[in-house]
Design a protein around this motif. Sequence first.
Motif, PDB file in Angstrom:
ATOM      1  N   GLU A   1       4.193   5.954   7.246  1.00 23.96           N
ATOM      2  CA  GLU A   1       4.091   5.724   5.600  1.00 23.96           C
ATOM      3  C   GLU A   1       2.496   5.335   5.508  1.00 23.96           C
ATOM      4  N   ASN A   2       1.942   4.449   6.330  1.00 23.05           N
ATOM      5  CA  ASN A   2       0.557   4.123   6.241  1.00 23.05           C
ATOM      6  C   ASN A   2      -0.424   5.465   6.362  1.00 23.05           C
ATOM      7  N   LYS A   3       0.181   6.302   6.957  1.00 25.19           N
ATOM      8  CA  LYS A   3      -0.868   7.500   7.143  1.00 25.19           C
ATOM      9  C   LYS A   3      -0.726   8.383   5.861  1.00 25.19           C
ATOM     10  N   LYS A   4       0.573   8.467   5.267  1.00 26.73           N
ATOM     11  CA  LYS A   4       0.906   9.035   4.098  1.00 26.73           C
ATOM     12  C   LYS A   4       0.108   8.474   3.029  1.00 26.73           C
ATOM     13  N   LEU A   5       0.003   7.267   2.975  1.00 28.49           N
ATOM     14  CA  LEU A   5      -0.790   6.402   1.860  1.00 28.49           C
ATOM     15  C   LEU A   5      -2.339   6.787   2.081  1.00 28.49           C
ATOM     16  N   ALA A   6      -2.576   6.607   3.245  1.00 25.98           N
ATOM     17  CA  ALA A   6      -4.114   6.830   3.511  1.00 25.98           C
ATOM     18  C   ALA A   6      -4.565   8.443   2.986  1.00 25.98           C
TER      19      ALA A   6
END
Length: 338
Positions: A60-65
């Motif tokens: 999810e952090n990858k998606k947000l980045a």
Amino acid sequence: MKVNSQRDISFKGFYNNKTLKKGLEFAADNGALFAATTTLALSAVVRPMAIWLAPHTDKENKKLACAKSISSSVAGFLLTLVLSLPLTKAIKKIDKNPEKFLKHETITNLKNGCEKLEESKSYEMATQMFKLGVGLVVAAPKALLTCAGMPFIMQKLFHKPKLNKQKDGETNSLTFKAKGNDKLAHEVGKVLDAKSVQKFSKKYKDSNFPMHIIAGTDIINTAAFIDIIERSDKVEEKRKKALIYNAGISTLLSIISGYIFDKLLDKPAEKFIENFKKANKGLPNLEKQVEGFKIAKPILIIGGIYYMIIPFISTFLADVADHNPKLDIPHKKHKPHS
């Protein structure tokens, strides 16, 4: 000898390449838009790929980045396009007819011994402060639009539901009004007529001002983005910490490594300019193309580092920081909608 002559012909063909020359002229005329276009090209595919390849990182952090990268580049490109085109046209008018927009003593002072005003490093420095300075002007609005665009991109690319629907009558649109070209050119001329601007330009004409302006733009944009994210109600609280660390680490690493690589490439760059001048001796716009190379060099260096190398590192480090309770960030409370 035959091998060397074939190599010379090959390199001469490269130095005479029309696309290369047009690209360098574009960088000289509109450095901020050149940077925004480069950013848009790299951030659409390259940076999201680098982020996605980061090891042992929350999905999810990858998606947000990824969403932040795309939203930031689109916002930066659109804002820079709107603001830079009228300014670029105005400065071109001054280039072609300086007597109309500048005082005689200003022209003499900025020429600094050069035959033509456009060939002067002092004049180049003074006008590039306007051209590259657009990036500084759009930094804060760009951060605002980046945050506003992230939920939309998350929803479209990753099918994430929006946290808050926009209320009826609310709008995030920005309106820009461009002044007539002659009027804007006269306003730019008034600034160039200022003794302090001329003194500053002559003093720092040989400095690495393109890199300094680009670094300053990145710092302002990142600081504004972090502040807005802390206050935002459009990003999940549990995701803010990783996003903030990712932005800060990316900017810090890219600026430090950018200065290092820029210094390491000084001699190859000087060699390129020397060969480029030899291959195009006597041709029109040669000085403008050389100026464009000096502007494009730090933009491409920082762009390549920021969008190809740093995301792989910063996304991983941000995720590590996200799971470290000692590095918790005291979030600023956002104002509730009335």
